[in-house]
Design an enzyme around this catalytic site. Structure first.
Site, PDB file in Angstrom:
ATOM      1  N   HIS A  94     -17.764 -30.941 -19.532  1.00 24.82           N
ATOM      2  CA  HIS A  94     -18.874 -31.101 -20.435  1.00 24.82           C
ATOM      3  C   HIS A  94     -18.543 -32.678 -20.846  1.00 24.82           C
ATOM      4  CE1 HIS A  94     -21.239 -28.723 -23.544  1.00 24.82           C
ATOM      5  NE2 HIS A  94     -21.653 -29.877 -23.461  1.00 24.82           N
ATOM      6  N   GLU A 122     -15.255 -22.724 -22.836  1.00 20.86           N
ATOM      7  CA  GLU A 122     -14.719 -24.378 -22.754  1.00 20.86           C
ATOM      8  C   GLU A 122     -13.471 -24.509 -23.723  1.00 20.86           C
ATOM      9  OE1 GLU A 122     -18.097 -27.018 -23.228  1.00 20.86           O
ATOM     10  OE2 GLU A 122     -19.358 -25.773 -22.080  1.00 20.86           O
ATOM     11  N   ARG A 143     -26.195 -25.142 -21.252  1.00 23.49           N
ATOM     12  CA  ARG A 143     -25.156 -24.420 -21.666  1.00 23.49           C
ATOM     13  C   ARG A 143     -24.338 -23.341 -21.260  1.00 23.49           C
ATOM     14  NH1 ARG A 143     -24.686 -28.013 -24.358  1.00 23.49           N
ATOM     15  NH2 ARG A 143     -25.141 -28.351 -26.442  1.00 23.49           N
TER      16      ARG A 143
END
Lengths: 314, 314
Positions: free
Chosen positions: A274, A255, A226
């Site tokens: 991601h 993000e 994370r």
């Protein structure tokens, strides 16, 4: 027995299921709200389409097979009340994530980015800087299912693996396991520092400046857990000041990364948006979990794999 | 005992050697022709500096440690006549080559070239086409030391490995081994066709058009052996016509590839300029072979690893 899929699987996959379970009737329908669903004992779903009105209509429902890792948005208390069994596909991300991590490592070690760039310039140049993964040392922050799969593969490449968790309790495929409290002292040993840590009160902002200063100047830092593990500004400084050699980032403090983020301008960072858990084989893998459980279900074996406790939510 | 290195090793490496073998005197000198070398029992060399006049001067020489895989250009008959033991570093390319092969495979599977390109454009795009290596099948042409190391690593990733050699005799880290004669029939099973075959009368031009037509349209063909296994024109046609999905080439019919080669213009090929065996750890690895042998030599154990028969040349 009737099984309802609320997401589409390939004809071939359906055929395989049907031949494996000839006595089961499989149906596909994504419009749960508008169809009679009272005959289905099992619903296979990504989860987001299950609400209380669906549960009311699904009077035969005994097992919810959720083809996703998280169930936190589902009406868990109603599911618990009705005594519906719920299982998920925990661990489904293990393979694609571990393959991404090893792929990034080998790509850098064997200078693939340079080779790709040369190829674009139609340049034949054998003077590329390559080294070997074998013989290096990796610290894995969060040696759970994914971390241990990364460890298992690294060990096959002759890498020494050091797991790092809260307790220091031994973890699978780790040559050694250390506690978070001892991490900073062991960072100078690591060629790779790989995090797959979730976001918790303990991990948020865990890696401050001191940790990057403690790493080898040649170390590769990889964040596949994370983004809030480390502030972007700290990471940018460490990369600019040569405190570490390279970073491979699949997760970020914000993000998507902002357009003006300094990360875009650094040559010693690999940016992955991601996607390390994504895989064209996702449904195939989810069906493997389902088939294993359907066999148990048919045999009256209540010990399904990846059972979720709806009261706990995991 | 006196040992002469004709190539430079790092001070740290020399120090390690010296502390491990305190009774041995190590010296470095690359000017063999102009120096007295009659006191050296062992010479550690890349091989190309050993000629008959050097052998005449090296009156104490008993063991030539050649830090290279091939010795074919050395004065082997004189070495044999003088009873000088000769050993090499056969297998030294195993690690970097296997890491390159797996690196290229994972890079493609996990879409790293697309991620690198997106990063250059400062583009955050999660819709990249990724799949998994696990569960695929690889045919390895030439399952020797390098091929078996590739097989071992592929198996760790859950890949089914099919070795292919002249005899069909079982080979290490292969789930199955087939003969060249049966290759064409088994090609439809393979997601990866990986050659590390040397150039011999049998392998030259072995893969003609029929072989590429037999491969899966999604297959990745990888040549890490010798370029004359397949004509460039055949490969270009197979790639242009979609008979295979991708090629990763470390070796070519003509090296360097000509500037006007069609290979440069294809998007489904990865070009590596014959560098897959290169490694910044080469000398480190060569010293591992040397140390093992020096220990045996000191103990009067004649069974050195990687002994070369100077009469046979390997």
């Amino acid at each position: 027995m009737n099984v309802l899929f609320t997401f589409k699987i390939k004809d071939e996959q359906l055929k395989n299921l049907q031949s494996r379970f000839p006595e089961v009737h499989f149906e596909y329908n994504k419009e749960l709200d508008e169809s009679p669903i009272d005959k289905f004992e099992v619903i296979v779903t990504y989860g987001e389409d299950i609400n209380t009105s669906v549960l009311e209509k699904a009077t035969s429902l005994k097992w919810l097979m959720v083809a996703s890792a998280g169930v936190e948005k589902m009406p868990l208390s109603e599911i618990a009340e009705r005594g519906i069994v719920i299982s998920n596909v925990r661990g489904i991300h293990k393979t694609p994530m571990a393959e991404s991590v090893i792929g990034h490592i080998l790509s850098l070690t064997r200078a693939l980015p340079s080779l790709y760039d040369q190829q674009k310039r139609k340049e034949w140049n054998t003077r590329v800087k390559q080294t070997e993964l074998r013989g290096s040392t990796a610290i894995i922050l969060g040696p759970g299912a994914i971390g241990s799969e990364i460890g298992r593969l690294l060990q096959a490449f002759g890498v020494r693996t050091i797991g790092c968790n809260q307790s220091g309790r031994p973890a699978e495929s780790m040559d050694e396991t250390i506690q978070f409290d001892n991490l900073i002292d062991r960072l100078p040993d690591a060629d790779y520092v790989i995090s797959i840590l979730p976001s918790t009160a303990e991990t948020k902002g865990l890696l401050d400046e001191r940790y990057f200063k403690a790493m080898k100047p040649t170390a590769t830092f990889m964040n596949f857990g994370r983004g809030d593990l480390v502030k972007e500004s700290i990471l940018v400084d460490a990369l600019k000041n040569g405190e570490i050699g390279h970073a491979v980032l699949d997760v970020f403090e914000k993000e998507p990364i902002l357009v003006d983020s300094e990360l875009w301008n650094l040559s010693n960072v690999s940016i992955s948006p991601h996607v390390s858990s994504h895989s064209g084989k996702y449904i195939e893998r989810a069906l493997e979990f389902f088939i294993e459980n359907l066999e148990k279900w048919q045999n009256g074996d209540g010990e399904l794999v990846n059972l979720v406790d709806p009261k706990k939510g995991y």
